[in-house]
Design a protein around this motif. Sequence first.
Motif, mmCIF file in Angstrom:
data_model
loop_
_atom_site.group_PDB
_atom_site.id
_atom_site.type_symbol
_atom_site.label_atom_id
_atom_site.label_comp_id
_atom_site.label_asym_id
_atom_site.label_seq_id
_atom_site.Cartn_x
_atom_site.Cartn_y
_atom_site.Cartn_z
ATOM 1 N N LEU A 81 0.852 -1.194 0.000
ATOM 2 C CA LEU A 81 0.000 0.000 0.000
ATOM 3 C C LEU A 81 0.882 1.236 0.000
ATOM 4 N N ILE A 127 0.582 5.409 0.618
ATOM 5 C CA ILE A 127 -0.256 6.564 0.944
ATOM 6 C C ILE A 127 0.568 7.779 0.570
ATOM 7 N N ILE A 128 0.066 8.572 -0.389
ATOM 8 C CA ILE A 128 0.917 9.644 -0.899
ATOM 9 C C ILE A 128 0.220 10.990 -0.898
ATOM 10 N N ASN A 168 -0.887 14.735 -2.054
ATOM 11 C CA ASN A 168 -1.403 15.255 -3.308
ATOM 12 C C ASN A 168 -0.409 16.130 -4.051
ATOM 13 N N TYR A 201 2.304 12.597 -5.329
ATOM 14 C CA TYR A 201 1.285 12.222 -6.309
ATOM 15 C C TYR A 201 1.622 12.860 -7.658
ATOM 16 N N VAL A 221 2.277 -1.893 -6.558
ATOM 17 C CA VAL A 221 1.880 -1.002 -5.465
ATOM 18 C C VAL A 221 0.528 -0.353 -5.757
ATOM 19 N N ARG A 222 -0.326 -0.249 -4.742
ATOM 20 C CA ARG A 222 -1.632 0.413 -4.877
ATOM 21 C C ARG A 222 -1.613 1.685 -4.048
ATOM 22 N N ALA A 223 -2.016 2.793 -4.666
ATOM 23 C CA ALA A 223 -1.874 4.077 -3.974
ATOM 24 C C ALA A 223 -3.199 4.661 -3.514
ATOM 25 N N ILE A 224 -3.133 5.313 -2.372
ATOM 26 C CA ILE A 224 -4.250 6.095 -1.839
ATOM 27 C C ILE A 224 -3.740 7.521 -1.701
ATOM 28 N N ARG A 225 -4.552 8.482 -2.124
ATOM 29 C CA ARG A 225 -4.117 9.874 -2.103
ATOM 30 C C ARG A 225 -4.673 10.588 -0.874
ATOM 31 N N VAL A 226 -3.806 11.323 -0.172
ATOM 32 C CA VAL A 226 -4.262 12.223 0.890
ATOM 33 C C VAL A 226 -3.715 13.605 0.555
ATOM 34 N N MET A 227 -4.209 14.643 1.196
ATOM 35 C CA MET A 227 -3.730 15.979 0.840
ATOM 36 C C MET A 227 -2.287 16.164 1.284
ATOM 37 N N VAL A 246 -1.526 11.157 7.677
ATOM 38 C CA VAL A 246 -1.349 9.715 7.881
ATOM 39 C C VAL A 246 -1.374 9.376 9.370
#
Lengths: 671, 141
Positions: free
Chosen positions: B11, B13-14, B16, B20, B37-43, B48
């Motif tokens: 996973l 977590i990147i 924005n 990103y 890899v699978r990504a989730i976007r946060v600002m 986190v």
Amino acid sequence: MAEEKKQPRIGVFVCHCGTNIAGSLDVKAVQDYARTLPGVIVADEYQYMCSTPGQKKIDDAIKEHDLTGIVVAACSPRLHEPTFRTATKEGGLNPFRFEMANIREQNSWVHMHDYEGATAKAKDAVRIAVAKAALLEDLYPKSVPVEHAAMVVGAGVGGIQAALDLASAGIKTYLIEKTPTIGGRMSQLDKTFPTLDCSQCILTPKMVDVGRHPNIELHTYTEVEAVEGYIGNFDITLRKKARGVMTPTEATAKGIVGGGCNGCGDCDAVCPVIKPNPFEFGMKPRKAIYIYHPQVVPLIYTIDFDSCVKCGLCVEACGEKKAIDLNMEDSFETVKVGTVILATGYDAFPIEKKREWGYKQFDNVITSLEFERLICASGPTGGHLIRPSDGATPKKVAFVLCAGSRDNTGVGKPYCSRFCCMYSLKHAHQITEKIPGCQAYIFYMDIRSFGKMYEEFYYRIQDEGTKFIRGRVANILEDAKTKNLHVYAEDTLLGQPVDMVVDMVVLAAAVEPTQGVDTVRKMFGVSCSQDGWMLEAHPKLNPCGTTTAGVFLAGVCQGPKDIPDTVAQAEGAASAASIPIHMGKVELEPYFAQCIEEKCAGCGMCVNLCPYSALDLIEKDGRTVMHVTEAKCKGCGTCGGFCPGGAIYMQHFTTPQIVAQIDAFLLGGEQ
Amino acid sequence: MAEGEWQPKILAIICNWCSYAGADLAGSARIQYPPDVRAIRVMCTGRVDPLFIMKAFADGADGVLVSGCHFGDCHYIAGNYKCAKRMFLMKSVLKDLGIEDNRLRMTFVSASEGAKWAKVIEDVVKTVKDLGPSPLNQLQQ
Ligand SMILES: Cc1cc2nc3c(=O)[nH]c(=O)nc-3n(C[C@H](O)[C@H](O)[C@H](O)COP(=O)(O)OP(=O)(O)OC[C@H]3O[C@@H](n4cnc5c(N)ncnc54)[C@H](O)[C@@H]3O)c2cc1C
Ligand code: SF4
Ligand code: SF4
Ligand code: FES
């Protein structure tokens, strides 16, 4: 309320992007897979989802299937999230009920040779997006008023043009310049390619316009000290460096009627301290109280307090005008503006670092900017090009192009500085014209004459007799007796080594971002590209914007460009910066933090973490709880990431939403 | 994808603004890297929550990557510092739980570092593949 609790009904749309996506992964399989996911009512695909028919599919599906959430699997949300939010809104849903799965930039384009791997990753991305979409809520952007004023930082030709455009559009504009005068590099140039008009002649009228424009408030010898706020409402603190000399306005404010500096220069005449003038690269002296050159705007003297001996002679000479204050200190002023344009320009790369070319070791090796001053009628020699070693008129001059540009050795810059080819052609023309019998040699890798009438200019210089040698200069050595220079290179067209003896060498030094610009860049939250130039929001579609809303770029600070391109970008930036001001309000993305008061323990940890002081502890119903000032919160989530009690609700990035995404990835799917 | 080869679950977590955008740039530049890899976007990486890391490992992640802006370049001034501190803490928590701490990695990739992003992914995938399945997954089997 009952409406909100309704079971998620999600529509998924997979984009082919022509073959950009469909060529590297199985769109049909992703679509079929999406149909099997919990909550998905409809899954469709289309050639170009961003096109009008593509967007219409979203609109129609929302109406037909009474959807509660939309997922588009396509390019990056950084590109088309706004497009699809609009489409979602057109269909009658709240635009924040849209989620994007990036299957292009972060999938099909980077896994072009792994069809199965890319398809599996796209399925996962859709599953993750659907999980989030199921939990999305209606959100409402906050509309904030925009201050009817703008700021331009840096007053070279780019900043000047931007300020004039903003001011002429009726916007109060603060123009900030760190040196004592506006004009930037262009005021140091003699003539400008390809038209050969005199640089000062075309710049000075603009400088004068700045000085007298009723909407421009000019602050020279001033730097940005601190920045607070956000688009529409930036509070910017300026440090007005102690200049030691008062303007007539400042003098009047102090009750010295009719006083203040009028640029007469009486002080200059009596000052005993002599220093090199940086405007002339030290080739001309100045006093401790000085102006750079006669056309400065504003025409106000400045004291260099590092060299001033405080003898007081100038104060005496100034007499009744009482303009000089030897005890002046830096002062601070905070102004409020809606938008900002950065136009901080460039410096020359310190070419002495390329030891092999002998700058600062050999007298007769100079830089192109020094050449501009030496050939300029108002320069230190009255426009006579002379050899620094003996004052003689040179008969053979070599120009070294790409000096430190397109250089991957580690000492130097990998990029093309873009204007050196053209100004070196101009320089060759100038010596051919001014010094009969003087021969110009240009050592080049290739001549980049890309602009309007530039190639024609190149032909003209060839016809005038300048000699071109294709090859990078390896080494320059000085004949100790004559101070002549040996230029060693390889002529790659003839395949022969060259050892040419010339009187003078001019290095077309690479350019780099202005010294100290990182401080300004970071204050405004602007990123830089790997070579240090400020980073535009999008190289093609948003070349004047930055990722900080309300901050724009003009001129060389964004990357090397000549005057026509600088002015064009400045006009673009001025136009972009005036839009929110003329709209009068902007919408902020509603990603604010919220306190879940039942869970809040009132520990106050978050209060110190927030970079924008958006959080406070308040008393409510007999308990201490945290409170968010929404106008200050920028939605970073730093507080939400930390709260030990999970008491902070980060809108659009809530803990349940993110956990659902993690679960969807790791627990869902084809196990 | 070779038949039968073990596929790690990683996973990312990147943020924005930098990572990103850097990952997008790797795409525009067509720099190829492995698709694991699978990504989730946060600002911002400041968002986190240590909980997310724990949740990912509990759910069976073999590796977690958190990636943000370089120090000094965070869009919100210092979210990445605050995240980095938490990640150090998480590494020691993971160790206490018997999970190799290099399954969790924090990197700093700017919007202009597409090539670096590809390198980071290659590195992370290699590290996790070398380590094999997470001890928690082995336990479950
Ligand atoms: C030798 C040479 C010859 C050239 N000849 C030509 C030519 O013939 N034709 C042509 O089209 N182009 C020519 N150019 C290119 C030209 O100089 C640039 O295109 C132009 O100057 C760019 O303007 P600018 O406003 O972006 O930057 P600049 O001219 O560098 O202006 C930037 C301004 O910002 C100020 N500043 C910097 N940092 C701060 C800060 N932190 N706070 C406040 N103020 C700040 C600086 O003091 C400066 O006044 C030449 C360049 C060189 C080196
Ligand atoms: S929101 Fe969380 S961190 Fe902030 S005071 Fe309440 S409990 Fe403490
Ligand atoms: S999300 Fe939290 S830390 Fe970030 S700006 Fe808003 S209140 Fe401050
Ligand atoms: S915005 Fe990238 S780490 Fe904070």
